[in-house]
Write an enzyme that holds these catalytic residues in place. Sequence first.
Site, PDB file in Angstrom:
ATOM      1  N   ARG A   1     -76.118 -60.864   0.514  1.00 19.19           N
ATOM      2  CA  ARG A   1     -76.687 -60.308  -0.956  1.00 19.19           C
ATOM      3  C   ARG A   1     -76.120 -60.769  -1.717  1.00 19.19           C
ATOM      4  O   ARG A   1     -77.783 -61.506  -2.524  1.00 19.19           O
ATOM      5  CB  ARG A   1     -76.701 -58.578  -1.216  1.00 19.19           C
ATOM      6  CG  ARG A   1     -77.104 -57.825  -0.442  1.00 19.19           C
ATOM      7  CD  ARG A   1     -76.088 -56.450  -0.317  1.00 19.19           C
ATOM      8  NE  ARG A   1     -75.293 -57.001   0.766  1.00 19.19           N
ATOM      9  CZ  ARG A   1     -74.947 -56.943   1.857  1.00 19.19           C
ATOM     10  NH1 ARG A   1     -76.458 -56.970   2.468  1.00 19.19           N
ATOM     11  NH2 ARG A   1     -74.742 -57.280   2.403  1.00 19.19           N
ATOM     12  N   THR A   2     -75.423 -61.058  -2.321  1.00 16.13           N
ATOM     13  CA  THR A   2     -74.201 -61.871  -3.847  1.00 16.13           C
ATOM     14  C   THR A   2     -75.075 -63.431  -3.572  1.00 16.13           C
ATOM     15  O   THR A   2     -76.206 -63.924  -4.504  1.00 16.13           O
ATOM     16  CB  THR A   2     -73.551 -61.848  -4.005  1.00 16.13           C
ATOM     17  OG1 THR A   2     -73.091 -60.199  -3.852  1.00 16.13           O
ATOM     18  CG2 THR A   2     -73.409 -62.266  -5.761  1.00 16.13           C
TER      19      THR A   2
ATOM     20  N   HIS B   1     -66.752 -58.019 -10.137  1.00 17.58           N
ATOM     21  CA  HIS B   1     -68.073 -57.990  -9.718  1.00 17.58           C
ATOM     22  C   HIS B   1     -69.610 -57.872 -10.412  1.00 17.58           C
ATOM     23  O   HIS B   1     -70.158 -56.947 -10.393  1.00 17.58           O
ATOM     24  CB  HIS B   1     -68.212 -57.032  -8.145  1.00 17.58           C
ATOM     25  CG  HIS B   1     -69.613 -58.179  -7.532  1.00 17.58           C
ATOM     26  ND1 HIS B   1     -70.256 -59.016  -7.374  1.00 17.58           N
ATOM     27  CD2 HIS B   1     -69.499 -58.202  -5.914  1.00 17.58           C
ATOM     28  CE1 HIS B   1     -71.203 -59.325  -6.397  1.00 17.58           C
ATOM     29  NE2 HIS B   1     -70.589 -58.584  -5.452  1.00 17.58           N
TER      30      HIS B   1
ATOM     31  N   LYS C   1     -59.755 -81.420   4.251  1.00 13.99           N
ATOM     32  CA  LYS C   1     -58.377 -82.795   3.873  1.00 13.99           C
ATOM     33  C   LYS C   1     -57.786 -82.529   2.132  1.00 13.99           C
ATOM     34  O   LYS C   1     -57.106 -83.059   1.939  1.00 13.99           O
ATOM     35  CB  LYS C   1     -59.674 -83.947   2.792  1.00 13.99           C
ATOM     36  CG  LYS C   1     -60.850 -84.223   3.796  1.00 13.99           C
ATOM     37  CD  LYS C   1     -61.714 -84.952   2.928  1.00 13.99           C
ATOM     38  CE  LYS C   1     -63.180 -84.924   3.549  1.00 13.99           C
ATOM     39  NZ  LYS C   1     -64.406 -86.813   2.826  1.00 13.99           N
TER      40      LYS C   1
ATOM     41  N   ARG D   1     -67.577 -66.898  -6.120  1.00 15.20           N
ATOM     42  CA  ARG D   1     -66.915 -65.973  -4.797  1.00 15.20           C
ATOM     43  C   ARG D   1     -65.809 -66.607  -4.030  1.00 15.20           C
ATOM     44  O   ARG D   1     -65.812 -67.468  -3.508  1.00 15.20           O
ATOM     45  CB  ARG D   1     -68.436 -65.661  -4.428  1.00 15.20           C
ATOM     46  CG  ARG D   1     -67.025 -64.402  -3.203  1.00 15.20           C
ATOM     47  CD  ARG D   1     -67.844 -63.297  -2.426  1.00 15.20           C
ATOM     48  NE  ARG D   1     -68.441 -62.491  -2.995  1.00 15.20           N
ATOM     49  CZ  ARG D   1     -69.404 -61.646  -2.380  1.00 15.20           C
ATOM     50  NH1 ARG D   1     -69.544 -61.180  -0.911  1.00 15.20           N
ATOM     51  NH2 ARG D   1     -69.300 -60.586  -3.406  1.00 15.20           N
TER      52      ARG D   1
HETATM   53  N1   CP Z   1     -72.525 -56.415  -2.696  1.00 16.15           N
HETATM   54  C1   CP Z   1     -72.230 -57.345  -2.287  1.00 16.15           C
HETATM   55  O1   CP Z   1     -71.093 -58.743  -2.708  1.00 16.15           O
HETATM   56  O2   CP Z   1     -72.386 -57.858  -0.793  1.00 16.15           O
HETATM   57  P1   CP Z   1     -72.268 -59.021  -0.604  1.00 16.15           P
HETATM   58  O3   CP Z   1     -71.010 -59.621   0.457  1.00 16.15           O
HETATM   59  O4   CP Z   1     -73.268 -59.497   1.044  1.00 16.15           O
HETATM   60  O5   CP Z   1     -72.580 -60.113  -1.108  1.00 16.15           O
END
Ligand code: CP
Length: 321
Positions: free
Chosen positions: A69-70, A148, A99, A120
């Site tokens: 999703r993110t 988040h 590397k 992320r």
């Molecule tokens: N809600 C969320 O962070 O989903 P993903 O890990 O799929 O990005």
Amino acid sequence: VPVLAGFLTVKGQNMTNPLFQKDIISISEFSKDHIELILKTAFELKKNPRNDLLKDKLIGVTFFEGSTRTRLSFETAIQRLGGRVIGFPDAANTSLGKKGETFMDSMRIITSYTDALVIRHNKEGAARLAADISPVPVINAGDGSNQHPSQTMLDLFTIKETQGRLEDISIAFVGDLKYGRTVHSLAEALSLYNARIYLVSPESLAMPQYILDDLTKRGITFSVHSNLEEVMPKIDILYMTRVQKERFDETEYQHLKSKYILTPEILADAKENMKILHPLPRIDEIVSSVDDTPYAYYFKQAANGVYAREAILSLVLNKEI
Ligand code: CP
């Protein structure tokens, strides 16, 4: 017509957008005004889509930890707004993965190519480290069990969309409150809105003490429960979470994974307009028959991620919009 026409104006004078060129790392850095600005922009973009707000912008989307999703909603947001994307869904095939290049060198290079960076990482603090050396704004798309913030914006957006308000919401957080970064960020944000918070988890997955201390300091009422049914009649939002397999060893995970499983029967005493949210992915903590109840809102919540991320990117990359 500018998206924020009239909103960023005081006595006829245009105000500078306060999020322009800012890093988006942690909810603790947001004022209530910042949150309201992002939400207002997201609602406007849902109602009146735009395709020009990221024209000529190139954005790095770098994921060192898995995501559906993110990552894809950030990329959707960028493309819908007329921007372009470079990046990777997995660092294994980069020079860092193959590397031994350092994280900091990798970040220095990628941020020299782009107008903003979305990152992320499985390590807490990684987004902050990237922001420290980056000449362009950095947006945290989840760092370990820490924060988040863009998920929090879509969660707040969805709460407001379903309840018509953010003030005085009663919410239960259920499941892995220890490692679940989405509940850490959302609890902090809702403390600006006088939320009543019910914490439902196994003892070993309880909300970290530093967050409880922060809620106490902010005067927020919360209580700790092991039973979900007892809080059901009191809440406006049921925020389910997954036990985070990637943060446990296998034995401990097997012991904890199915402690709270939501079924239609457990919803018997829910308020009429109560809504179930979940950052997703779900494993087995919401049985699929709950999807057909009027309480289920988690798929619409995930779809709202595009508008929340459109708003964040537009504000960070445009002085006036
Ligand atoms: N809600 C969320 O962070 O989903 P993903 O890990 O799929 O990005």
